[in-house]
Design a protein around this motif. Structure first.
Motif, short mmCIF file in Angstrom:
data_model
loop_
_atom_site.label_atom_id
_atom_site.label_comp_id
_atom_site.label_asym_id
_atom_site.label_seq_id
_atom_site.Cartn_x
_atom_site.Cartn_y
_atom_site.Cartn_z
N TYR A 12 -7.09 -1.27 1.39
CA TYR A 12 -6.66 -2.38 0.77
C TYR A 12 -5.83 -3.19 1.60
CZ TYR A 12 -7.39 0.58 -3.59
OH TYR A 12 -8.04 1.25 -4.43
N ILE A 15 -3.55 -1.39 3.98
CA ILE A 15 -3.11 -0.33 3.38
C ILE A 15 -4.74 0.55 3.56
CG2 ILE A 15 -2.45 1.17 1.60
CD1 ILE A 15 -0.94 -1.26 0.81
N ALA A 36 -1.41 14.20 -6.78
CA ALA A 36 -0.18 13.30 -6.97
C ALA A 36 -0.57 11.80 -7.26
CB ALA A 36 0.82 13.77 -6.35
N ASN A 37 0.33 11.22 -7.85
CA ASN A 37 0.54 9.65 -7.98
C ASN A 37 0.19 9.18 -6.60
OD1 ASN A 37 3.01 9.99 -10.38
ND2 ASN A 37 1.16 8.88 -10.73
N GLY A 38 -0.77 8.20 -6.38
CA GLY A 38 -0.77 7.48 -5.19
C GLY A 38 -1.82 8.40 -4.07
N ALA A 39 -2.32 9.60 -4.71
CA ALA A 39 -3.02 10.16 -3.65
C ALA A 39 -4.35 9.68 -3.16
CB ALA A 39 -3.06 11.94 -4.32
N GLY A 40 -4.77 8.72 -4.18
CA GLY A 40 -6.14 8.22 -3.82
C GLY A 40 -7.21 8.51 -5.02
N LYS A 41 -6.86 9.05 -6.03
CA LYS A 41 -7.82 9.55 -7.10
C LYS A 41 -8.51 8.15 -7.47
CE LYS A 41 -4.65 11.52 -9.70
NZ LYS A 41 -3.57 10.94 -8.85
N THR A 42 -8.02 7.32 -8.18
CA THR A 42 -8.69 6.06 -8.35
C THR A 42 -9.42 5.35 -7.42
OG1 THR A 42 -7.08 5.91 -10.31
CG2 THR A 42 -8.04 3.80 -9.56
N ARG A 46 -13.13 4.17 -7.40
CA ARG A 46 -13.58 2.97 -7.26
C ARG A 46 -14.86 2.86 -6.26
NH1 ARG A 46 -7.62 0.56 -7.13
NH2 ARG A 46 -7.28 -0.01 -9.12
N GLU A 84 -10.17 4.03 -15.89
CA GLU A 84 -9.08 4.67 -16.39
C GLU A 84 -8.44 3.70 -17.69
OE1 GLU A 84 -4.81 5.69 -14.14
OE2 GLU A 84 -6.12 4.09 -13.24
N GLU A 161 -9.07 9.81 -15.05
CA GLU A 161 -7.74 10.12 -15.92
C GLU A 161 -8.11 9.85 -17.47
OE1 GLU A 161 -4.71 11.08 -14.88
OE2 GLU A 161 -4.81 10.10 -12.78
N GLN A 193 -4.58 13.88 -13.59
CA GLN A 193 -3.42 14.16 -12.97
C GLN A 193 -3.05 15.57 -13.75
OE1 GLN A 193 0.38 12.06 -12.51
NE2 GLN A 193 -0.98 10.17 -12.73
P1 ATP Z 1 -2.18 7.50 -9.81
O1 ATP Z 1 -2.57 8.81 -10.25
O2 ATP Z 1 -0.91 6.95 -9.51
O3 ATP Z 1 -3.04 6.43 -10.41
P2 ATP Z 1 -4.06 7.61 -7.66
O4 ATP Z 1 -4.21 9.08 -6.85
O5 ATP Z 1 -5.15 7.11 -8.52
O6 ATP Z 1 -2.73 7.37 -8.29
P3 ATP Z 1 -4.71 5.16 -5.98
O7 ATP Z 1 -4.51 4.36 -7.26
O8 ATP Z 1 -6.17 5.53 -5.54
O9 ATP Z 1 -3.91 6.63 -6.26
O10 ATP Z 1 -3.80 4.63 -4.99
C1 ATP Z 1 -4.21 5.10 -3.59
C2 ATP Z 1 -3.08 4.28 -2.70
O11 ATP Z 1 -3.78 3.02 -2.48
C3 ATP Z 1 -1.72 4.05 -2.87
O12 ATP Z 1 -0.79 4.10 -2.14
C4 ATP Z 1 -1.77 2.94 -3.75
O13 ATP Z 1 -0.39 1.88 -3.75
C5 ATP Z 1 -2.71 1.96 -3.04
N1 ATP Z 1 -3.46 1.02 -3.82
C6 ATP Z 1 -4.14 1.33 -4.76
N2 ATP Z 1 -4.78 -0.05 -5.31
C7 ATP Z 1 -4.27 -0.90 -4.51
C8 ATP Z 1 -4.45 -2.40 -4.45
N3 ATP Z 1 -5.25 -2.98 -5.40
N4 ATP Z 1 -3.94 -2.90 -3.52
C9 ATP Z 1 -3.01 -2.22 -2.61
N5 ATP Z 1 -2.74 -1.11 -2.58
C10 ATP Z 1 -3.48 -0.34 -3.39
#
Ligand code: ATP
Length: 236
Positions: A12, A15, A36-42, A46, A84, A161, A193
Motif C-alpha cells: 500500500y 507500506i 493478529a490484527n494487522g498481520a496481513g490476513k485481509t 485481497r 469482511e 473474518e 481472528q
Molecule cells: P485485521 O485483523 O486487523 O483486519 P489483517 O491481518 O487483516 O488485520 P491487513 O488489513 O491485511 O491485516 O493489514 C496488513 C497491514 O497493511 C497493516 O499494517 C495495515 O495497516 C496495512 N494496510 C491495510 N490496508 C491498507 C490500506 N488500504 N492502506 C495502507 N495500509 C494498509
C-alpha cells in the motif's frame, strides 16, 4: 492443487503488507489463515481474489495463472471472495443481493437450485427476502455476504473474518454452516481472528505474522502447539 500462491508481495504505497507469502489449498480442503490484527490476513484475501494487485509473485488457480486477472475475471473462474463485514448492497433486497452473486450465470434452473440451497443454509435469509440489505443486523448481513458468494457457485470460497462482530452463539452457527458448505463440495480458504474456532474447523492452517507465514500444520497440530496456544488461544 486448486490454489497455489507463491512469494506474493503486496504494497500500500510505501507500506509492504505481504513480504513474499506462499500458501496452497488443495481441492476439498478447508484451510484457515490465522493471525493478529494487522498481520496481513485481509491483504492476503485481497491479493488472492484480485481486489488488489500484487507487486510480485504468482497466483495459480485451477491450473491457470490468474495473477494479472481482475477480480471479476477470477470470479468467473470460480475464485470468489465473501468480503469482511458489510460488503453487501445496502439498497438492494436480500433476493436482489443474492441475484447479484449469480449475474454471470445463464443456467437459470441451476441458479434457482442455489437460491434454495442458500435459504436452506441460512433460513433467516429465506424469511427476509424482501428486506433491504442495509437494514439487516450485522450477523444477517454476514450471512447475506456468504450467501451471495455461494450464488456464483465458487470452486474456492474465500471467507474474510466470517465471525466478525457476531454474538458467541452465532459464531458457533456460522462455523457449522461453513463446515456444511465444505461438505457440499466447496473448497474453502478462511481468514479468522477467532483462532480456536478456525483451527477446529480447518484441515490445515497457516499462521501469519507481519506479512509472512511463520507456521503451518493441520488444525489439530496447531491447536496443540504451545506457542500458538500462548499467542492465539490465550492458554498455556
Ligand atoms: P485485521 O485483523 O486487523 O483486519 P489483517 O491481518 O487483516 O488485520 P491487513 O488489513 O491485511 O491485516 O493489514 C496488513 C497491514 O497493511 C497493516 O499494517 C495495515 O495497516 C496495512 N494496510 C491495510 N490496508 C491498507 C490500506 N488500504 N492502506 C495502507 N495500509 C494498509
Amino acid at each position: 492443487m486448486l490454489l497455489e500462491v507463491k512469494d506474493i508481495v503486496l504494497n500500500y504505497g510505501k507500506i509492504q503488507a505481504l513480504h513474499g507469502l506462499t500458501i496452497e489449498v488443495e481441492q476439498g480442503e478447508i484451510v484457515a489463515l490465522i493471525g493478529a490484527n494487522g498481520a496481513g490476513k485481509t491483504s492476503t484475501m485481497r491479493a488472492v481474489s484480485g481486489v488488489r494487485g500484487v507487486a510480485s509473485g504468482s497466483i495459480m488457480f485451477d491450473g491457470h495463472d490468474v495473477t494479472s486477472l481482475r477480480a471479476d475475471q477470477r470470479m468467473r473462474q470460480g475464485l470468489v471472495l465473501a468480503p469482511e463485514g458489510r460488503g453487501i448492497f445496502p439498497g438492494m433486497t436480500v433476493v436482489e443481493n443474492l441475484e447479484m452473486g449469480a449475474y454471470t450465470r445463464r443456467d437459470r434452473a441451476e441458479v434457482a437450485k442455489d437460491f434454495d440451497r442458500v435459504y436452506d443454509l441460512f433460513p433467516r435469509l429465506g424469511e427476509r427476502k424482501k428486506q433491504f440489505g442495509g437494514t439487516m443486523s450485522g450477523g444477517e448481513q454476514q450471512m447475506l455476504a456468504i450467501g451471495r458468494a455461494l450464488m456464483s457457485r465458487p470452486k474456492l470460497l474465500l471467507l474474510d473474518e466470517p465471525s466478525m462482530g457476531l454474538a458467541p452463539m452465532l459464531i458457533q452457527q456460522i462455523f457449522s454452516i461453513i463446515k456444511e458448505i465444505a461438505e457440499q463440495g466447496t473448497t474453502i480458504l478462511v481468514v479468522e481472528q477467532n483462532a480456536k474456532q478456525a483451527l477446529t474447523l480447518a484441515n490445515r492452517a497457516y499462521v501469519l505474522e507481519t506479512g509472512n507465514i511463520v507456521k503451518t500444520g493441520t488444525g489439530a497440530e496447531l491447536l496443540d502447539d504451545t506457542s500458538i496456544r500462548e499467542a492465539y488461544l490465550g492458554v498455556a
